[in-house]
Design a protein around this motif. Structure first.
Motif, mmCIF file in Angstrom:
data_model
loop_
_atom_site.group_PDB
_atom_site.id
_atom_site.type_symbol
_atom_site.label_atom_id
_atom_site.label_comp_id
_atom_site.label_asym_id
_atom_site.label_seq_id
_atom_site.Cartn_x
_atom_site.Cartn_y
_atom_site.Cartn_z
ATOM 1 N N TRP A 139 4.584 2.880 -1.982
ATOM 2 C CA TRP A 139 3.672 1.931 -2.621
ATOM 3 C C TRP A 139 4.312 1.315 -3.857
ATOM 4 O O TRP A 139 4.253 0.092 -4.057
ATOM 5 C CB TRP A 139 2.348 2.621 -2.981
ATOM 6 C CG TRP A 139 1.404 1.735 -3.738
ATOM 7 C CD1 TRP A 139 1.268 1.621 -5.092
ATOM 8 C CD2 TRP A 139 0.479 0.809 -3.167
ATOM 9 N NE1 TRP A 139 0.317 0.692 -5.406
ATOM 10 C CE2 TRP A 139 -0.203 0.171 -4.243
ATOM 11 C CE3 TRP A 139 0.135 0.459 -1.862
ATOM 12 C CZ2 TRP A 139 -1.173 -0.792 -4.047
ATOM 13 C CZ3 TRP A 139 -0.848 -0.511 -1.661
ATOM 14 C CH2 TRP A 139 -1.490 -1.114 -2.745
ATOM 15 N N LYS A 179 -4.823 -0.681 -2.872
ATOM 16 C CA LYS A 179 -4.729 0.767 -3.062
ATOM 17 C C LYS A 179 -6.101 1.376 -3.240
ATOM 18 O O LYS A 179 -6.888 0.960 -4.092
ATOM 19 C CB LYS A 179 -3.849 1.089 -4.280
ATOM 20 C CG LYS A 179 -3.656 2.585 -4.514
ATOM 21 C CD LYS A 179 -2.636 2.851 -5.612
ATOM 22 C CE LYS A 179 -3.135 2.432 -6.960
ATOM 23 N NZ LYS A 179 -2.208 2.792 -8.049
ATOM 24 N N CYS A 196 -4.852 3.167 1.855
ATOM 25 C CA CYS A 196 -4.785 1.732 1.567
ATOM 26 C C CYS A 196 -5.616 0.943 2.564
ATOM 27 O O CYS A 196 -5.612 1.226 3.758
ATOM 28 C CB CYS A 196 -3.333 1.261 1.614
ATOM 29 S SG CYS A 196 -2.296 2.089 0.393
#
Length: 347
Positions: A139, A179, A196
């Motif tokens: 991420w 997120k 996510c």
């Protein structure tokens, strides 16, 4: 005398093993059901298995496959299933006219989307359109949305948008992810990743720094800082059937999907076990919830007594990665929570 004792012990063990195997082979059929069942549109493999069996995960042990048929495990609306007994064991297969229709040269079933799915796919439809669990480091390293045209706070379909951290300058089409909750292993607190949510899509037109593109689809609010991942549509999980794991499973509910605190029937949960623990598509697990504790009123000191855990339902695994898997709650007598146990089922 010693040899006699050893002989008796061996006989006892053999008999005990034989009895255990005999019990394990007993498959409980639901009482007062019709032997024939016509498959309907909207049925799932779990529904059909639960119609015939008290333990639906025993379906592979009674489903009679036919090697002459491509994909013999697939069942279609209109098929007529028949329950019969061979040497005292229940067997479920296609009725003869359904079998002949399957084998007819004029019948060509190539569209697998018509087949009866193992679970209700509409319950996981929104879940299938992109990545769910993203490793925390992946991420942080992913490309991200920097800004929108006219310095807007939210991106709308058709808006120009700007992105940074594009190391790959060949892919034009990207999925935008937001997120969500951080998922930790309830067992040791380790980070399993971020859950996510796909919120839209963007097409990049220039790969400067920042790169320029245009938002092509909006499903939820698109914000600055949302990450970009190459689009990857997950295939529908239509090629497995409910079955119990062959090995012992000791998993925990790591999260309830989409930030919920509890899950009910046909809602999604994440498990802290995956392929590394032997989990596969279609595995059915029993859900156990902590029974809590109480005090014994007959004891002078009111000593605390730990109560046994409660079996509250079953779930079926439909998505597996190395260390984590997702499952659909098939039955639940109460809300399924983070920390609940999931083990191999007992018949």
């Amino acid at each position: 005398m010693t040899r006699l004792r050893h002989f008796r012990t061996m006989v006892f063990l053999v008999l005990a093993l034989a009895c255990g195997l005999a019990r394990a082979e007993v498959i409980a059929i639901n009482p007062q059901i019709d032997a024939e069942y016509v498959v309907k549109k909207g049925d799932t493999l779990w529904d059909i298995a639960a119609y015939y069996l008290q333990a639906p995960w025993e379906w592979p042990q009674v489903w009679q496959v036919n090697p002459q048929i491509a994909n013999p495990h697939l069942i279609y609306p209109g098929d007529v299933l028949v329950l019969s007994f061979i040497n005292g064991r229940p067997v479920i297969g296609l009725r003869q006219d359904s079998l002949q229709k399957r084998l007819s040269p004029s019948v060509r079933r190539t569209n697998l989307s018509e087949a009866v799915p193992p679970i209700p796919l509409d319950a996981i439809g929104a879940f299938l359109n992109g990545p769910r669990i993203i490793d925390t480091s992946a991420w942080e390293l992913a490309p991200y949305l920097l800004a929108f045209e006219d310095d807007r706070l939210l991106g709308a379909a058709g808006n120009a948008a700007y992105a940074r951290n594009l190391r790959d300058q060949t892919d034009r089409f990207w999925q935008v992810l937001h997120k969500g909750q951080l998922i930790r292993d309830p067992e040791n607190g380790k980070k399993l990743g971020y859950e996510c949510t796909p919120v839209g899509a963007i097409e990049l037109t220039a790969f400067d720094d920042p790169a320029t593109g245009r938002i092509t689809r909006v499903e939820r609010e698109i914000l600055r800082g949302d990450r970009l991942f190459t689009q990857a549509m997950k295939p529908l999980p239509g090629s497995f059937m409910p079955t119990a794991p062959e090995q012992k499973v000791d998993a925990l509910i790591a999260a309830v999907y989409d930030g919920r605190t509890t899950a009910g029937q046909y809602q999604i949960v994440a498990l802290n076990r995956g392929r590394n623990a032997g989990l596969e598509l279609g595995h059915v697990l029993q859900i156990h919830q902590d029974g809590g504790s109480t005090f014994d009123p007959t004891k002078p000191t009111f000593r605390e007594v730990k109560l046994p855990s409660l079996e509250i339902g079953q779930l079926m695994v439909f998505d597996v990665s190395e260390k984590l898997s997702y499952a659909l709650v098939m039955e639940a007598s109460r809300g399924v929570r983070r920390g609940d146990k999931a083990t191999e089922p007992r018949s």
